[in-house]
Design a protein around this motif. Sequence first.
Motif, PDB file in Angstrom:
ATOM      1  N   CYS A 151       0.850  -1.207   0.000  1.00  0.00           N
ATOM      2  CA  CYS A 151       0.000   0.000   0.000  1.00  0.00           C
ATOM      3  C   CYS A 151       0.874   1.242   0.000  1.00  0.00           C
ATOM      4  O   CYS A 151       0.485   2.284  -0.525  1.00  0.00           O
ATOM      5  CB  CYS A 151      -0.972  -0.009   1.180  1.00  0.00           C
ATOM      6  SG  CYS A 151      -0.195   0.080   2.792  1.00  0.00           S
ATOM      7  N   CYS A 152       2.069   1.160   0.577  1.00  0.00           N
ATOM      8  CA  CYS A 152       2.982   2.309   0.660  1.00  0.00           C
ATOM      9  C   CYS A 152       3.703   2.541  -0.671  1.00  0.00           C
ATOM     10  O   CYS A 152       4.464   3.496  -0.813  1.00  0.00           O
ATOM     11  CB  CYS A 152       4.026   2.079   1.749  1.00  0.00           C
ATOM     12  SG  CYS A 152       3.310   1.627   3.334  1.00  0.00           S
ATOM     13  N   THR A 153       3.485   1.675  -1.638  1.00  0.00           N
ATOM     14  CA  THR A 153       4.181   1.787  -2.924  1.00  0.00           C
ATOM     15  C   THR A 153       3.194   1.812  -4.085  1.00  0.00           C
ATOM     16  O   THR A 153       3.236   2.708  -4.927  1.00  0.00           O
ATOM     17  CB  THR A 153       5.139   0.583  -3.111  1.00  0.00           C
ATOM     18  OG1 THR A 153       5.957   0.459  -1.947  1.00  0.00           O
ATOM     19  CG2 THR A 153       6.024   0.767  -4.331  1.00  0.00           C
ATOM     20  N   PRO A 178       7.686   4.078  -4.343  1.00  0.00           N
ATOM     21  CA  PRO A 178       7.702   3.858  -2.889  1.00  0.00           C
ATOM     22  C   PRO A 178       7.586   5.176  -2.126  1.00  0.00           C
ATOM     23  O   PRO A 178       8.199   6.166  -2.520  1.00  0.00           O
ATOM     24  CB  PRO A 178       9.070   3.201  -2.638  1.00  0.00           C
ATOM     25  CG  PRO A 178       9.560   2.753  -3.959  1.00  0.00           C
ATOM     26  CD  PRO A 178       8.918   3.613  -4.993  1.00  0.00           C
ATOM     27  N   CYS A 179       6.820   5.170  -1.053  1.00  0.00           N
ATOM     28  CA  CYS A 179       6.750   6.347  -0.181  1.00  0.00           C
ATOM     29  C   CYS A 179       8.142   6.640   0.350  1.00  0.00           C
ATOM     30  O   CYS A 179       8.921   5.725   0.646  1.00  0.00           O
ATOM     31  CB  CYS A 179       5.794   6.052   0.981  1.00  0.00           C
ATOM     32  SG  CYS A 179       5.797   7.349   2.242  1.00  0.00           S
ATOM     33  N   LYS A 180       8.457   7.906   0.504  1.00  0.00           N
ATOM     34  CA  LYS A 180       9.803   8.275   0.964  1.00  0.00           C
ATOM     35  C   LYS A 180      10.063   7.822   2.405  1.00  0.00           C
ATOM     36  O   LYS A 180      11.202   7.782   2.843  1.00  0.00           O
ATOM     37  CB  LYS A 180      10.021   9.778   0.835  1.00  0.00           C
ATOM     38  CG  LYS A 180       9.081  10.636   1.647  1.00  0.00           C
ATOM     39  CD  LYS A 180       9.293  12.103   1.319  1.00  0.00           C
ATOM     40  CE  LYS A 180       8.344  12.978   2.133  1.00  0.00           C
ATOM     41  NZ  LYS A 180       8.428  14.383   1.762  1.00  0.00           N
ATOM     42  N   ARG A 226       9.070  -1.636   6.340  1.00  0.00           N
ATOM     43  CA  ARG A 226       8.400  -1.006   7.481  1.00  0.00           C
ATOM     44  C   ARG A 226       8.368   0.501   7.289  1.00  0.00           C
ATOM     45  O   ARG A 226       9.212   1.066   6.577  1.00  0.00           O
ATOM     46  CB  ARG A 226       9.127  -1.353   8.797  1.00  0.00           C
ATOM     47  CG  ARG A 226       8.970  -2.809   9.176  1.00  0.00           C
ATOM     48  CD  ARG A 226       9.796  -3.145  10.408  1.00  0.00           C
ATOM     49  NE  ARG A 226       9.816  -4.583  10.607  1.00  0.00           N
ATOM     50  CZ  ARG A 226       8.908  -5.249  11.296  1.00  0.00           C
ATOM     51  NH1 ARG A 226       7.919  -4.611  11.855  1.00  0.00           N
ATOM     52  NH2 ARG A 226       8.985  -6.554  11.432  1.00  0.00           N
ATOM     53  N   CYS A 227       7.410   1.121   7.956  1.00  0.00           N
ATOM     54  CA  CYS A 227       7.304   2.580   7.874  1.00  0.00           C
ATOM     55  C   CYS A 227       8.302   3.216   8.832  1.00  0.00           C
ATOM     56  O   CYS A 227       8.309   2.910  10.030  1.00  0.00           O
ATOM     57  CB  CYS A 227       5.881   3.000   8.252  1.00  0.00           C
ATOM     58  SG  CYS A 227       5.692   4.795   8.344  1.00  0.00           S
ATOM     59  N   GLY A 228       9.121   4.114   8.332  1.00  0.00           N
ATOM     60  CA  GLY A 228      10.144   4.753   9.156  1.00  0.00           C
ATOM     61  C   GLY A 228       9.593   5.759  10.153  1.00  0.00           C
ATOM     62  O   GLY A 228      10.309   6.178  11.069  1.00  0.00           O
ATOM     63  N   GLY A 260      -3.989   9.679   7.120  1.00  0.00           N
ATOM     64  CA  GLY A 260      -4.644   8.726   6.228  1.00  0.00           C
ATOM     65  C   GLY A 260      -4.024   7.336   6.354  1.00  0.00           C
ATOM     66  O   GLY A 260      -4.718   6.325   6.199  1.00  0.00           O
ATOM     67  N   CYS A 261      -2.727   7.297   6.645  1.00  0.00           N
ATOM     68  CA  CYS A 261      -2.053   5.995   6.805  1.00  0.00           C
ATOM     69  C   CYS A 261      -2.517   5.292   8.076  1.00  0.00           C
ATOM     70  O   CYS A 261      -2.569   4.065   8.130  1.00  0.00           O
ATOM     71  CB  CYS A 261      -0.537   6.182   6.857  1.00  0.00           C
ATOM     72  SG  CYS A 261       0.134   6.930   5.359  1.00  0.00           S
ATOM     73  N   VAL A 262      -2.824   6.076   9.109  1.00  0.00           N
ATOM     74  CA  VAL A 262      -3.307   5.475  10.362  1.00  0.00           C
ATOM     75  C   VAL A 262      -4.693   4.872  10.142  1.00  0.00           C
ATOM     76  O   VAL A 262      -5.012   3.808  10.660  1.00  0.00           O
ATOM     77  CB  VAL A 262      -3.362   6.551  11.479  1.00  0.00           C
ATOM     78  CG1 VAL A 262      -3.915   5.960  12.769  1.00  0.00           C
ATOM     79  CG2 VAL A 262      -1.974   7.123  11.720  1.00  0.00           C
TER      80      VAL A 262
HETATM   81  S1  SF4 Z   1       4.013   7.277   5.670  1.00  0.00           S
HETATM   82 FE1  SF4 Z   1       4.559   5.201   6.328  1.00  0.00          FE
HETATM   83  S2  SF4 Z   1       2.588   4.071   6.355  1.00  0.00           S
HETATM   84 FE2  SF4 Z   1       2.281   5.924   5.147  1.00  0.00          FE
HETATM   85  S3  SF4 Z   1       2.658   5.316   3.014  1.00  0.00           S
HETATM   86 FE3  SF4 Z   1       4.570   6.128   3.825  1.00  0.00          FE
HETATM   87  S4  SF4 Z   1       5.690   4.330   4.586  1.00  0.00           S
HETATM   88 FE4  SF4 Z   1       3.544   3.727   4.329  1.00  0.00          FE
END
Ligand code: SF4
Length: 281
Positions: A23-25, A44-46, A53-55, A67-69
Motif C-alpha cells: 500500500c505504501c508503494t 515507494p513512499c519516501k 516497514r514505515c520509518g 490517512g495511513c493510520v
Molecule cells: S508514511 Fe509510512 S505508512 Fe504511510 S505510506 Fe509512507 S511508509 Fe507507508
Amino acid sequence: MVDKQPFYRESLRADCSSCAGLCCTALAFSASIDFAYDKAAGKPCKNLQGDFRCGIHGELLRSGFKGCVAFECYGAGQQVTQQTFGGKDWISHPEIAQMMFSTLPVMIELHEMLWYLMEAREMPCPEPLGQELQRQFTEIKRLSGLAADDLIAVDTTALRNTIRPLLAQAGMQMQKASKKSKASKDFRGKELMGAELKGANLVNADFTGAYLIAANCRMANFSKANFLGADLRDADISGADLTDSLFLTQQQVNAAIGDSRTKLPEHINRPSHWAKGQRNF
Ligand code: SF4
C-alpha cells in the motif's frame, strides 16, 4: 460450507509483517490533510524502509500522514504478497513489481466485499437472499485466489453493483428483526458534515453512503444503525454505542474520534491512537 467466521475474518485484516509494503508503494496519494505530499502510484513512499516497514510509524499523526493510520487493506497486502506471488517481493524481484502493484487495488476491493458479505451472511435473511449472499461470498473468495493475470481482469465494478443491493436487503432484514425500535431514520447519502447528533437516539438509522465528517456523535445510540459506505472521518463517537451497528469497518472506526467509553462491535479493534488521546485526528 460456511468458513469458521473469527478465523476467516482475521485474514481480512491488514498484517503488514506479511506484506511487502504494497500500500505504501502501489497506491497514489495526493497531498492533503491525510497525506503530506503527492505520491505517484508505483513509487515507494519516501518513508518506506528497505525492510518494508514505515520509518515514521510512531509519528504518523504528527507528521501529516493520518490517512495511513486510518487505512485498512482488509488483508489484501498479505494475500497478494504471500498467496498471489508466493512470498516474493518487488525489491528482490523487480520483474514482478508492476504486476504486484496492479493486483493490489483489485484485491483490496475483493477483500472489502468479503468483509461485508461475512457480516451479511450472519443476518437473518430469508431465501433466496441468504443463498445468494453465500454464493457471492464463495465466488469472490474464489476470485481472490486467482493468478495475477486473471485477477487484474476481474470487473470489480460489476461485482459491487451486484453486491450492493444484496447488502442493502440484508441490512433491512436485520433492522426488521430488531425489537429495539420500529422507527428508522433515513440518512442515506445525506451530508451530515459537522452535524450535532450528541446523545441522539439513532437506533435503526440508515447512514448508507452518508457523510458524517466531523459530526458530533458523542454518546449517541447507534444500535442496528447501518454504516455501509458512510464517511466517518473525524466524527466524534466518544461514548457512543455502536455495539451492534451494521456494516461498520475498521477503516471507518480508525478515521473517527473515539475514547475508552465507545462501544464497538466484537469484530472491530479499538484504535490504539484513541488511548493516546490523539483527538485531532
Ligand atoms: S508514511 Fe509510512 S505508512 Fe504511510 S505510506 Fe509512507 S511508509 Fe507507508
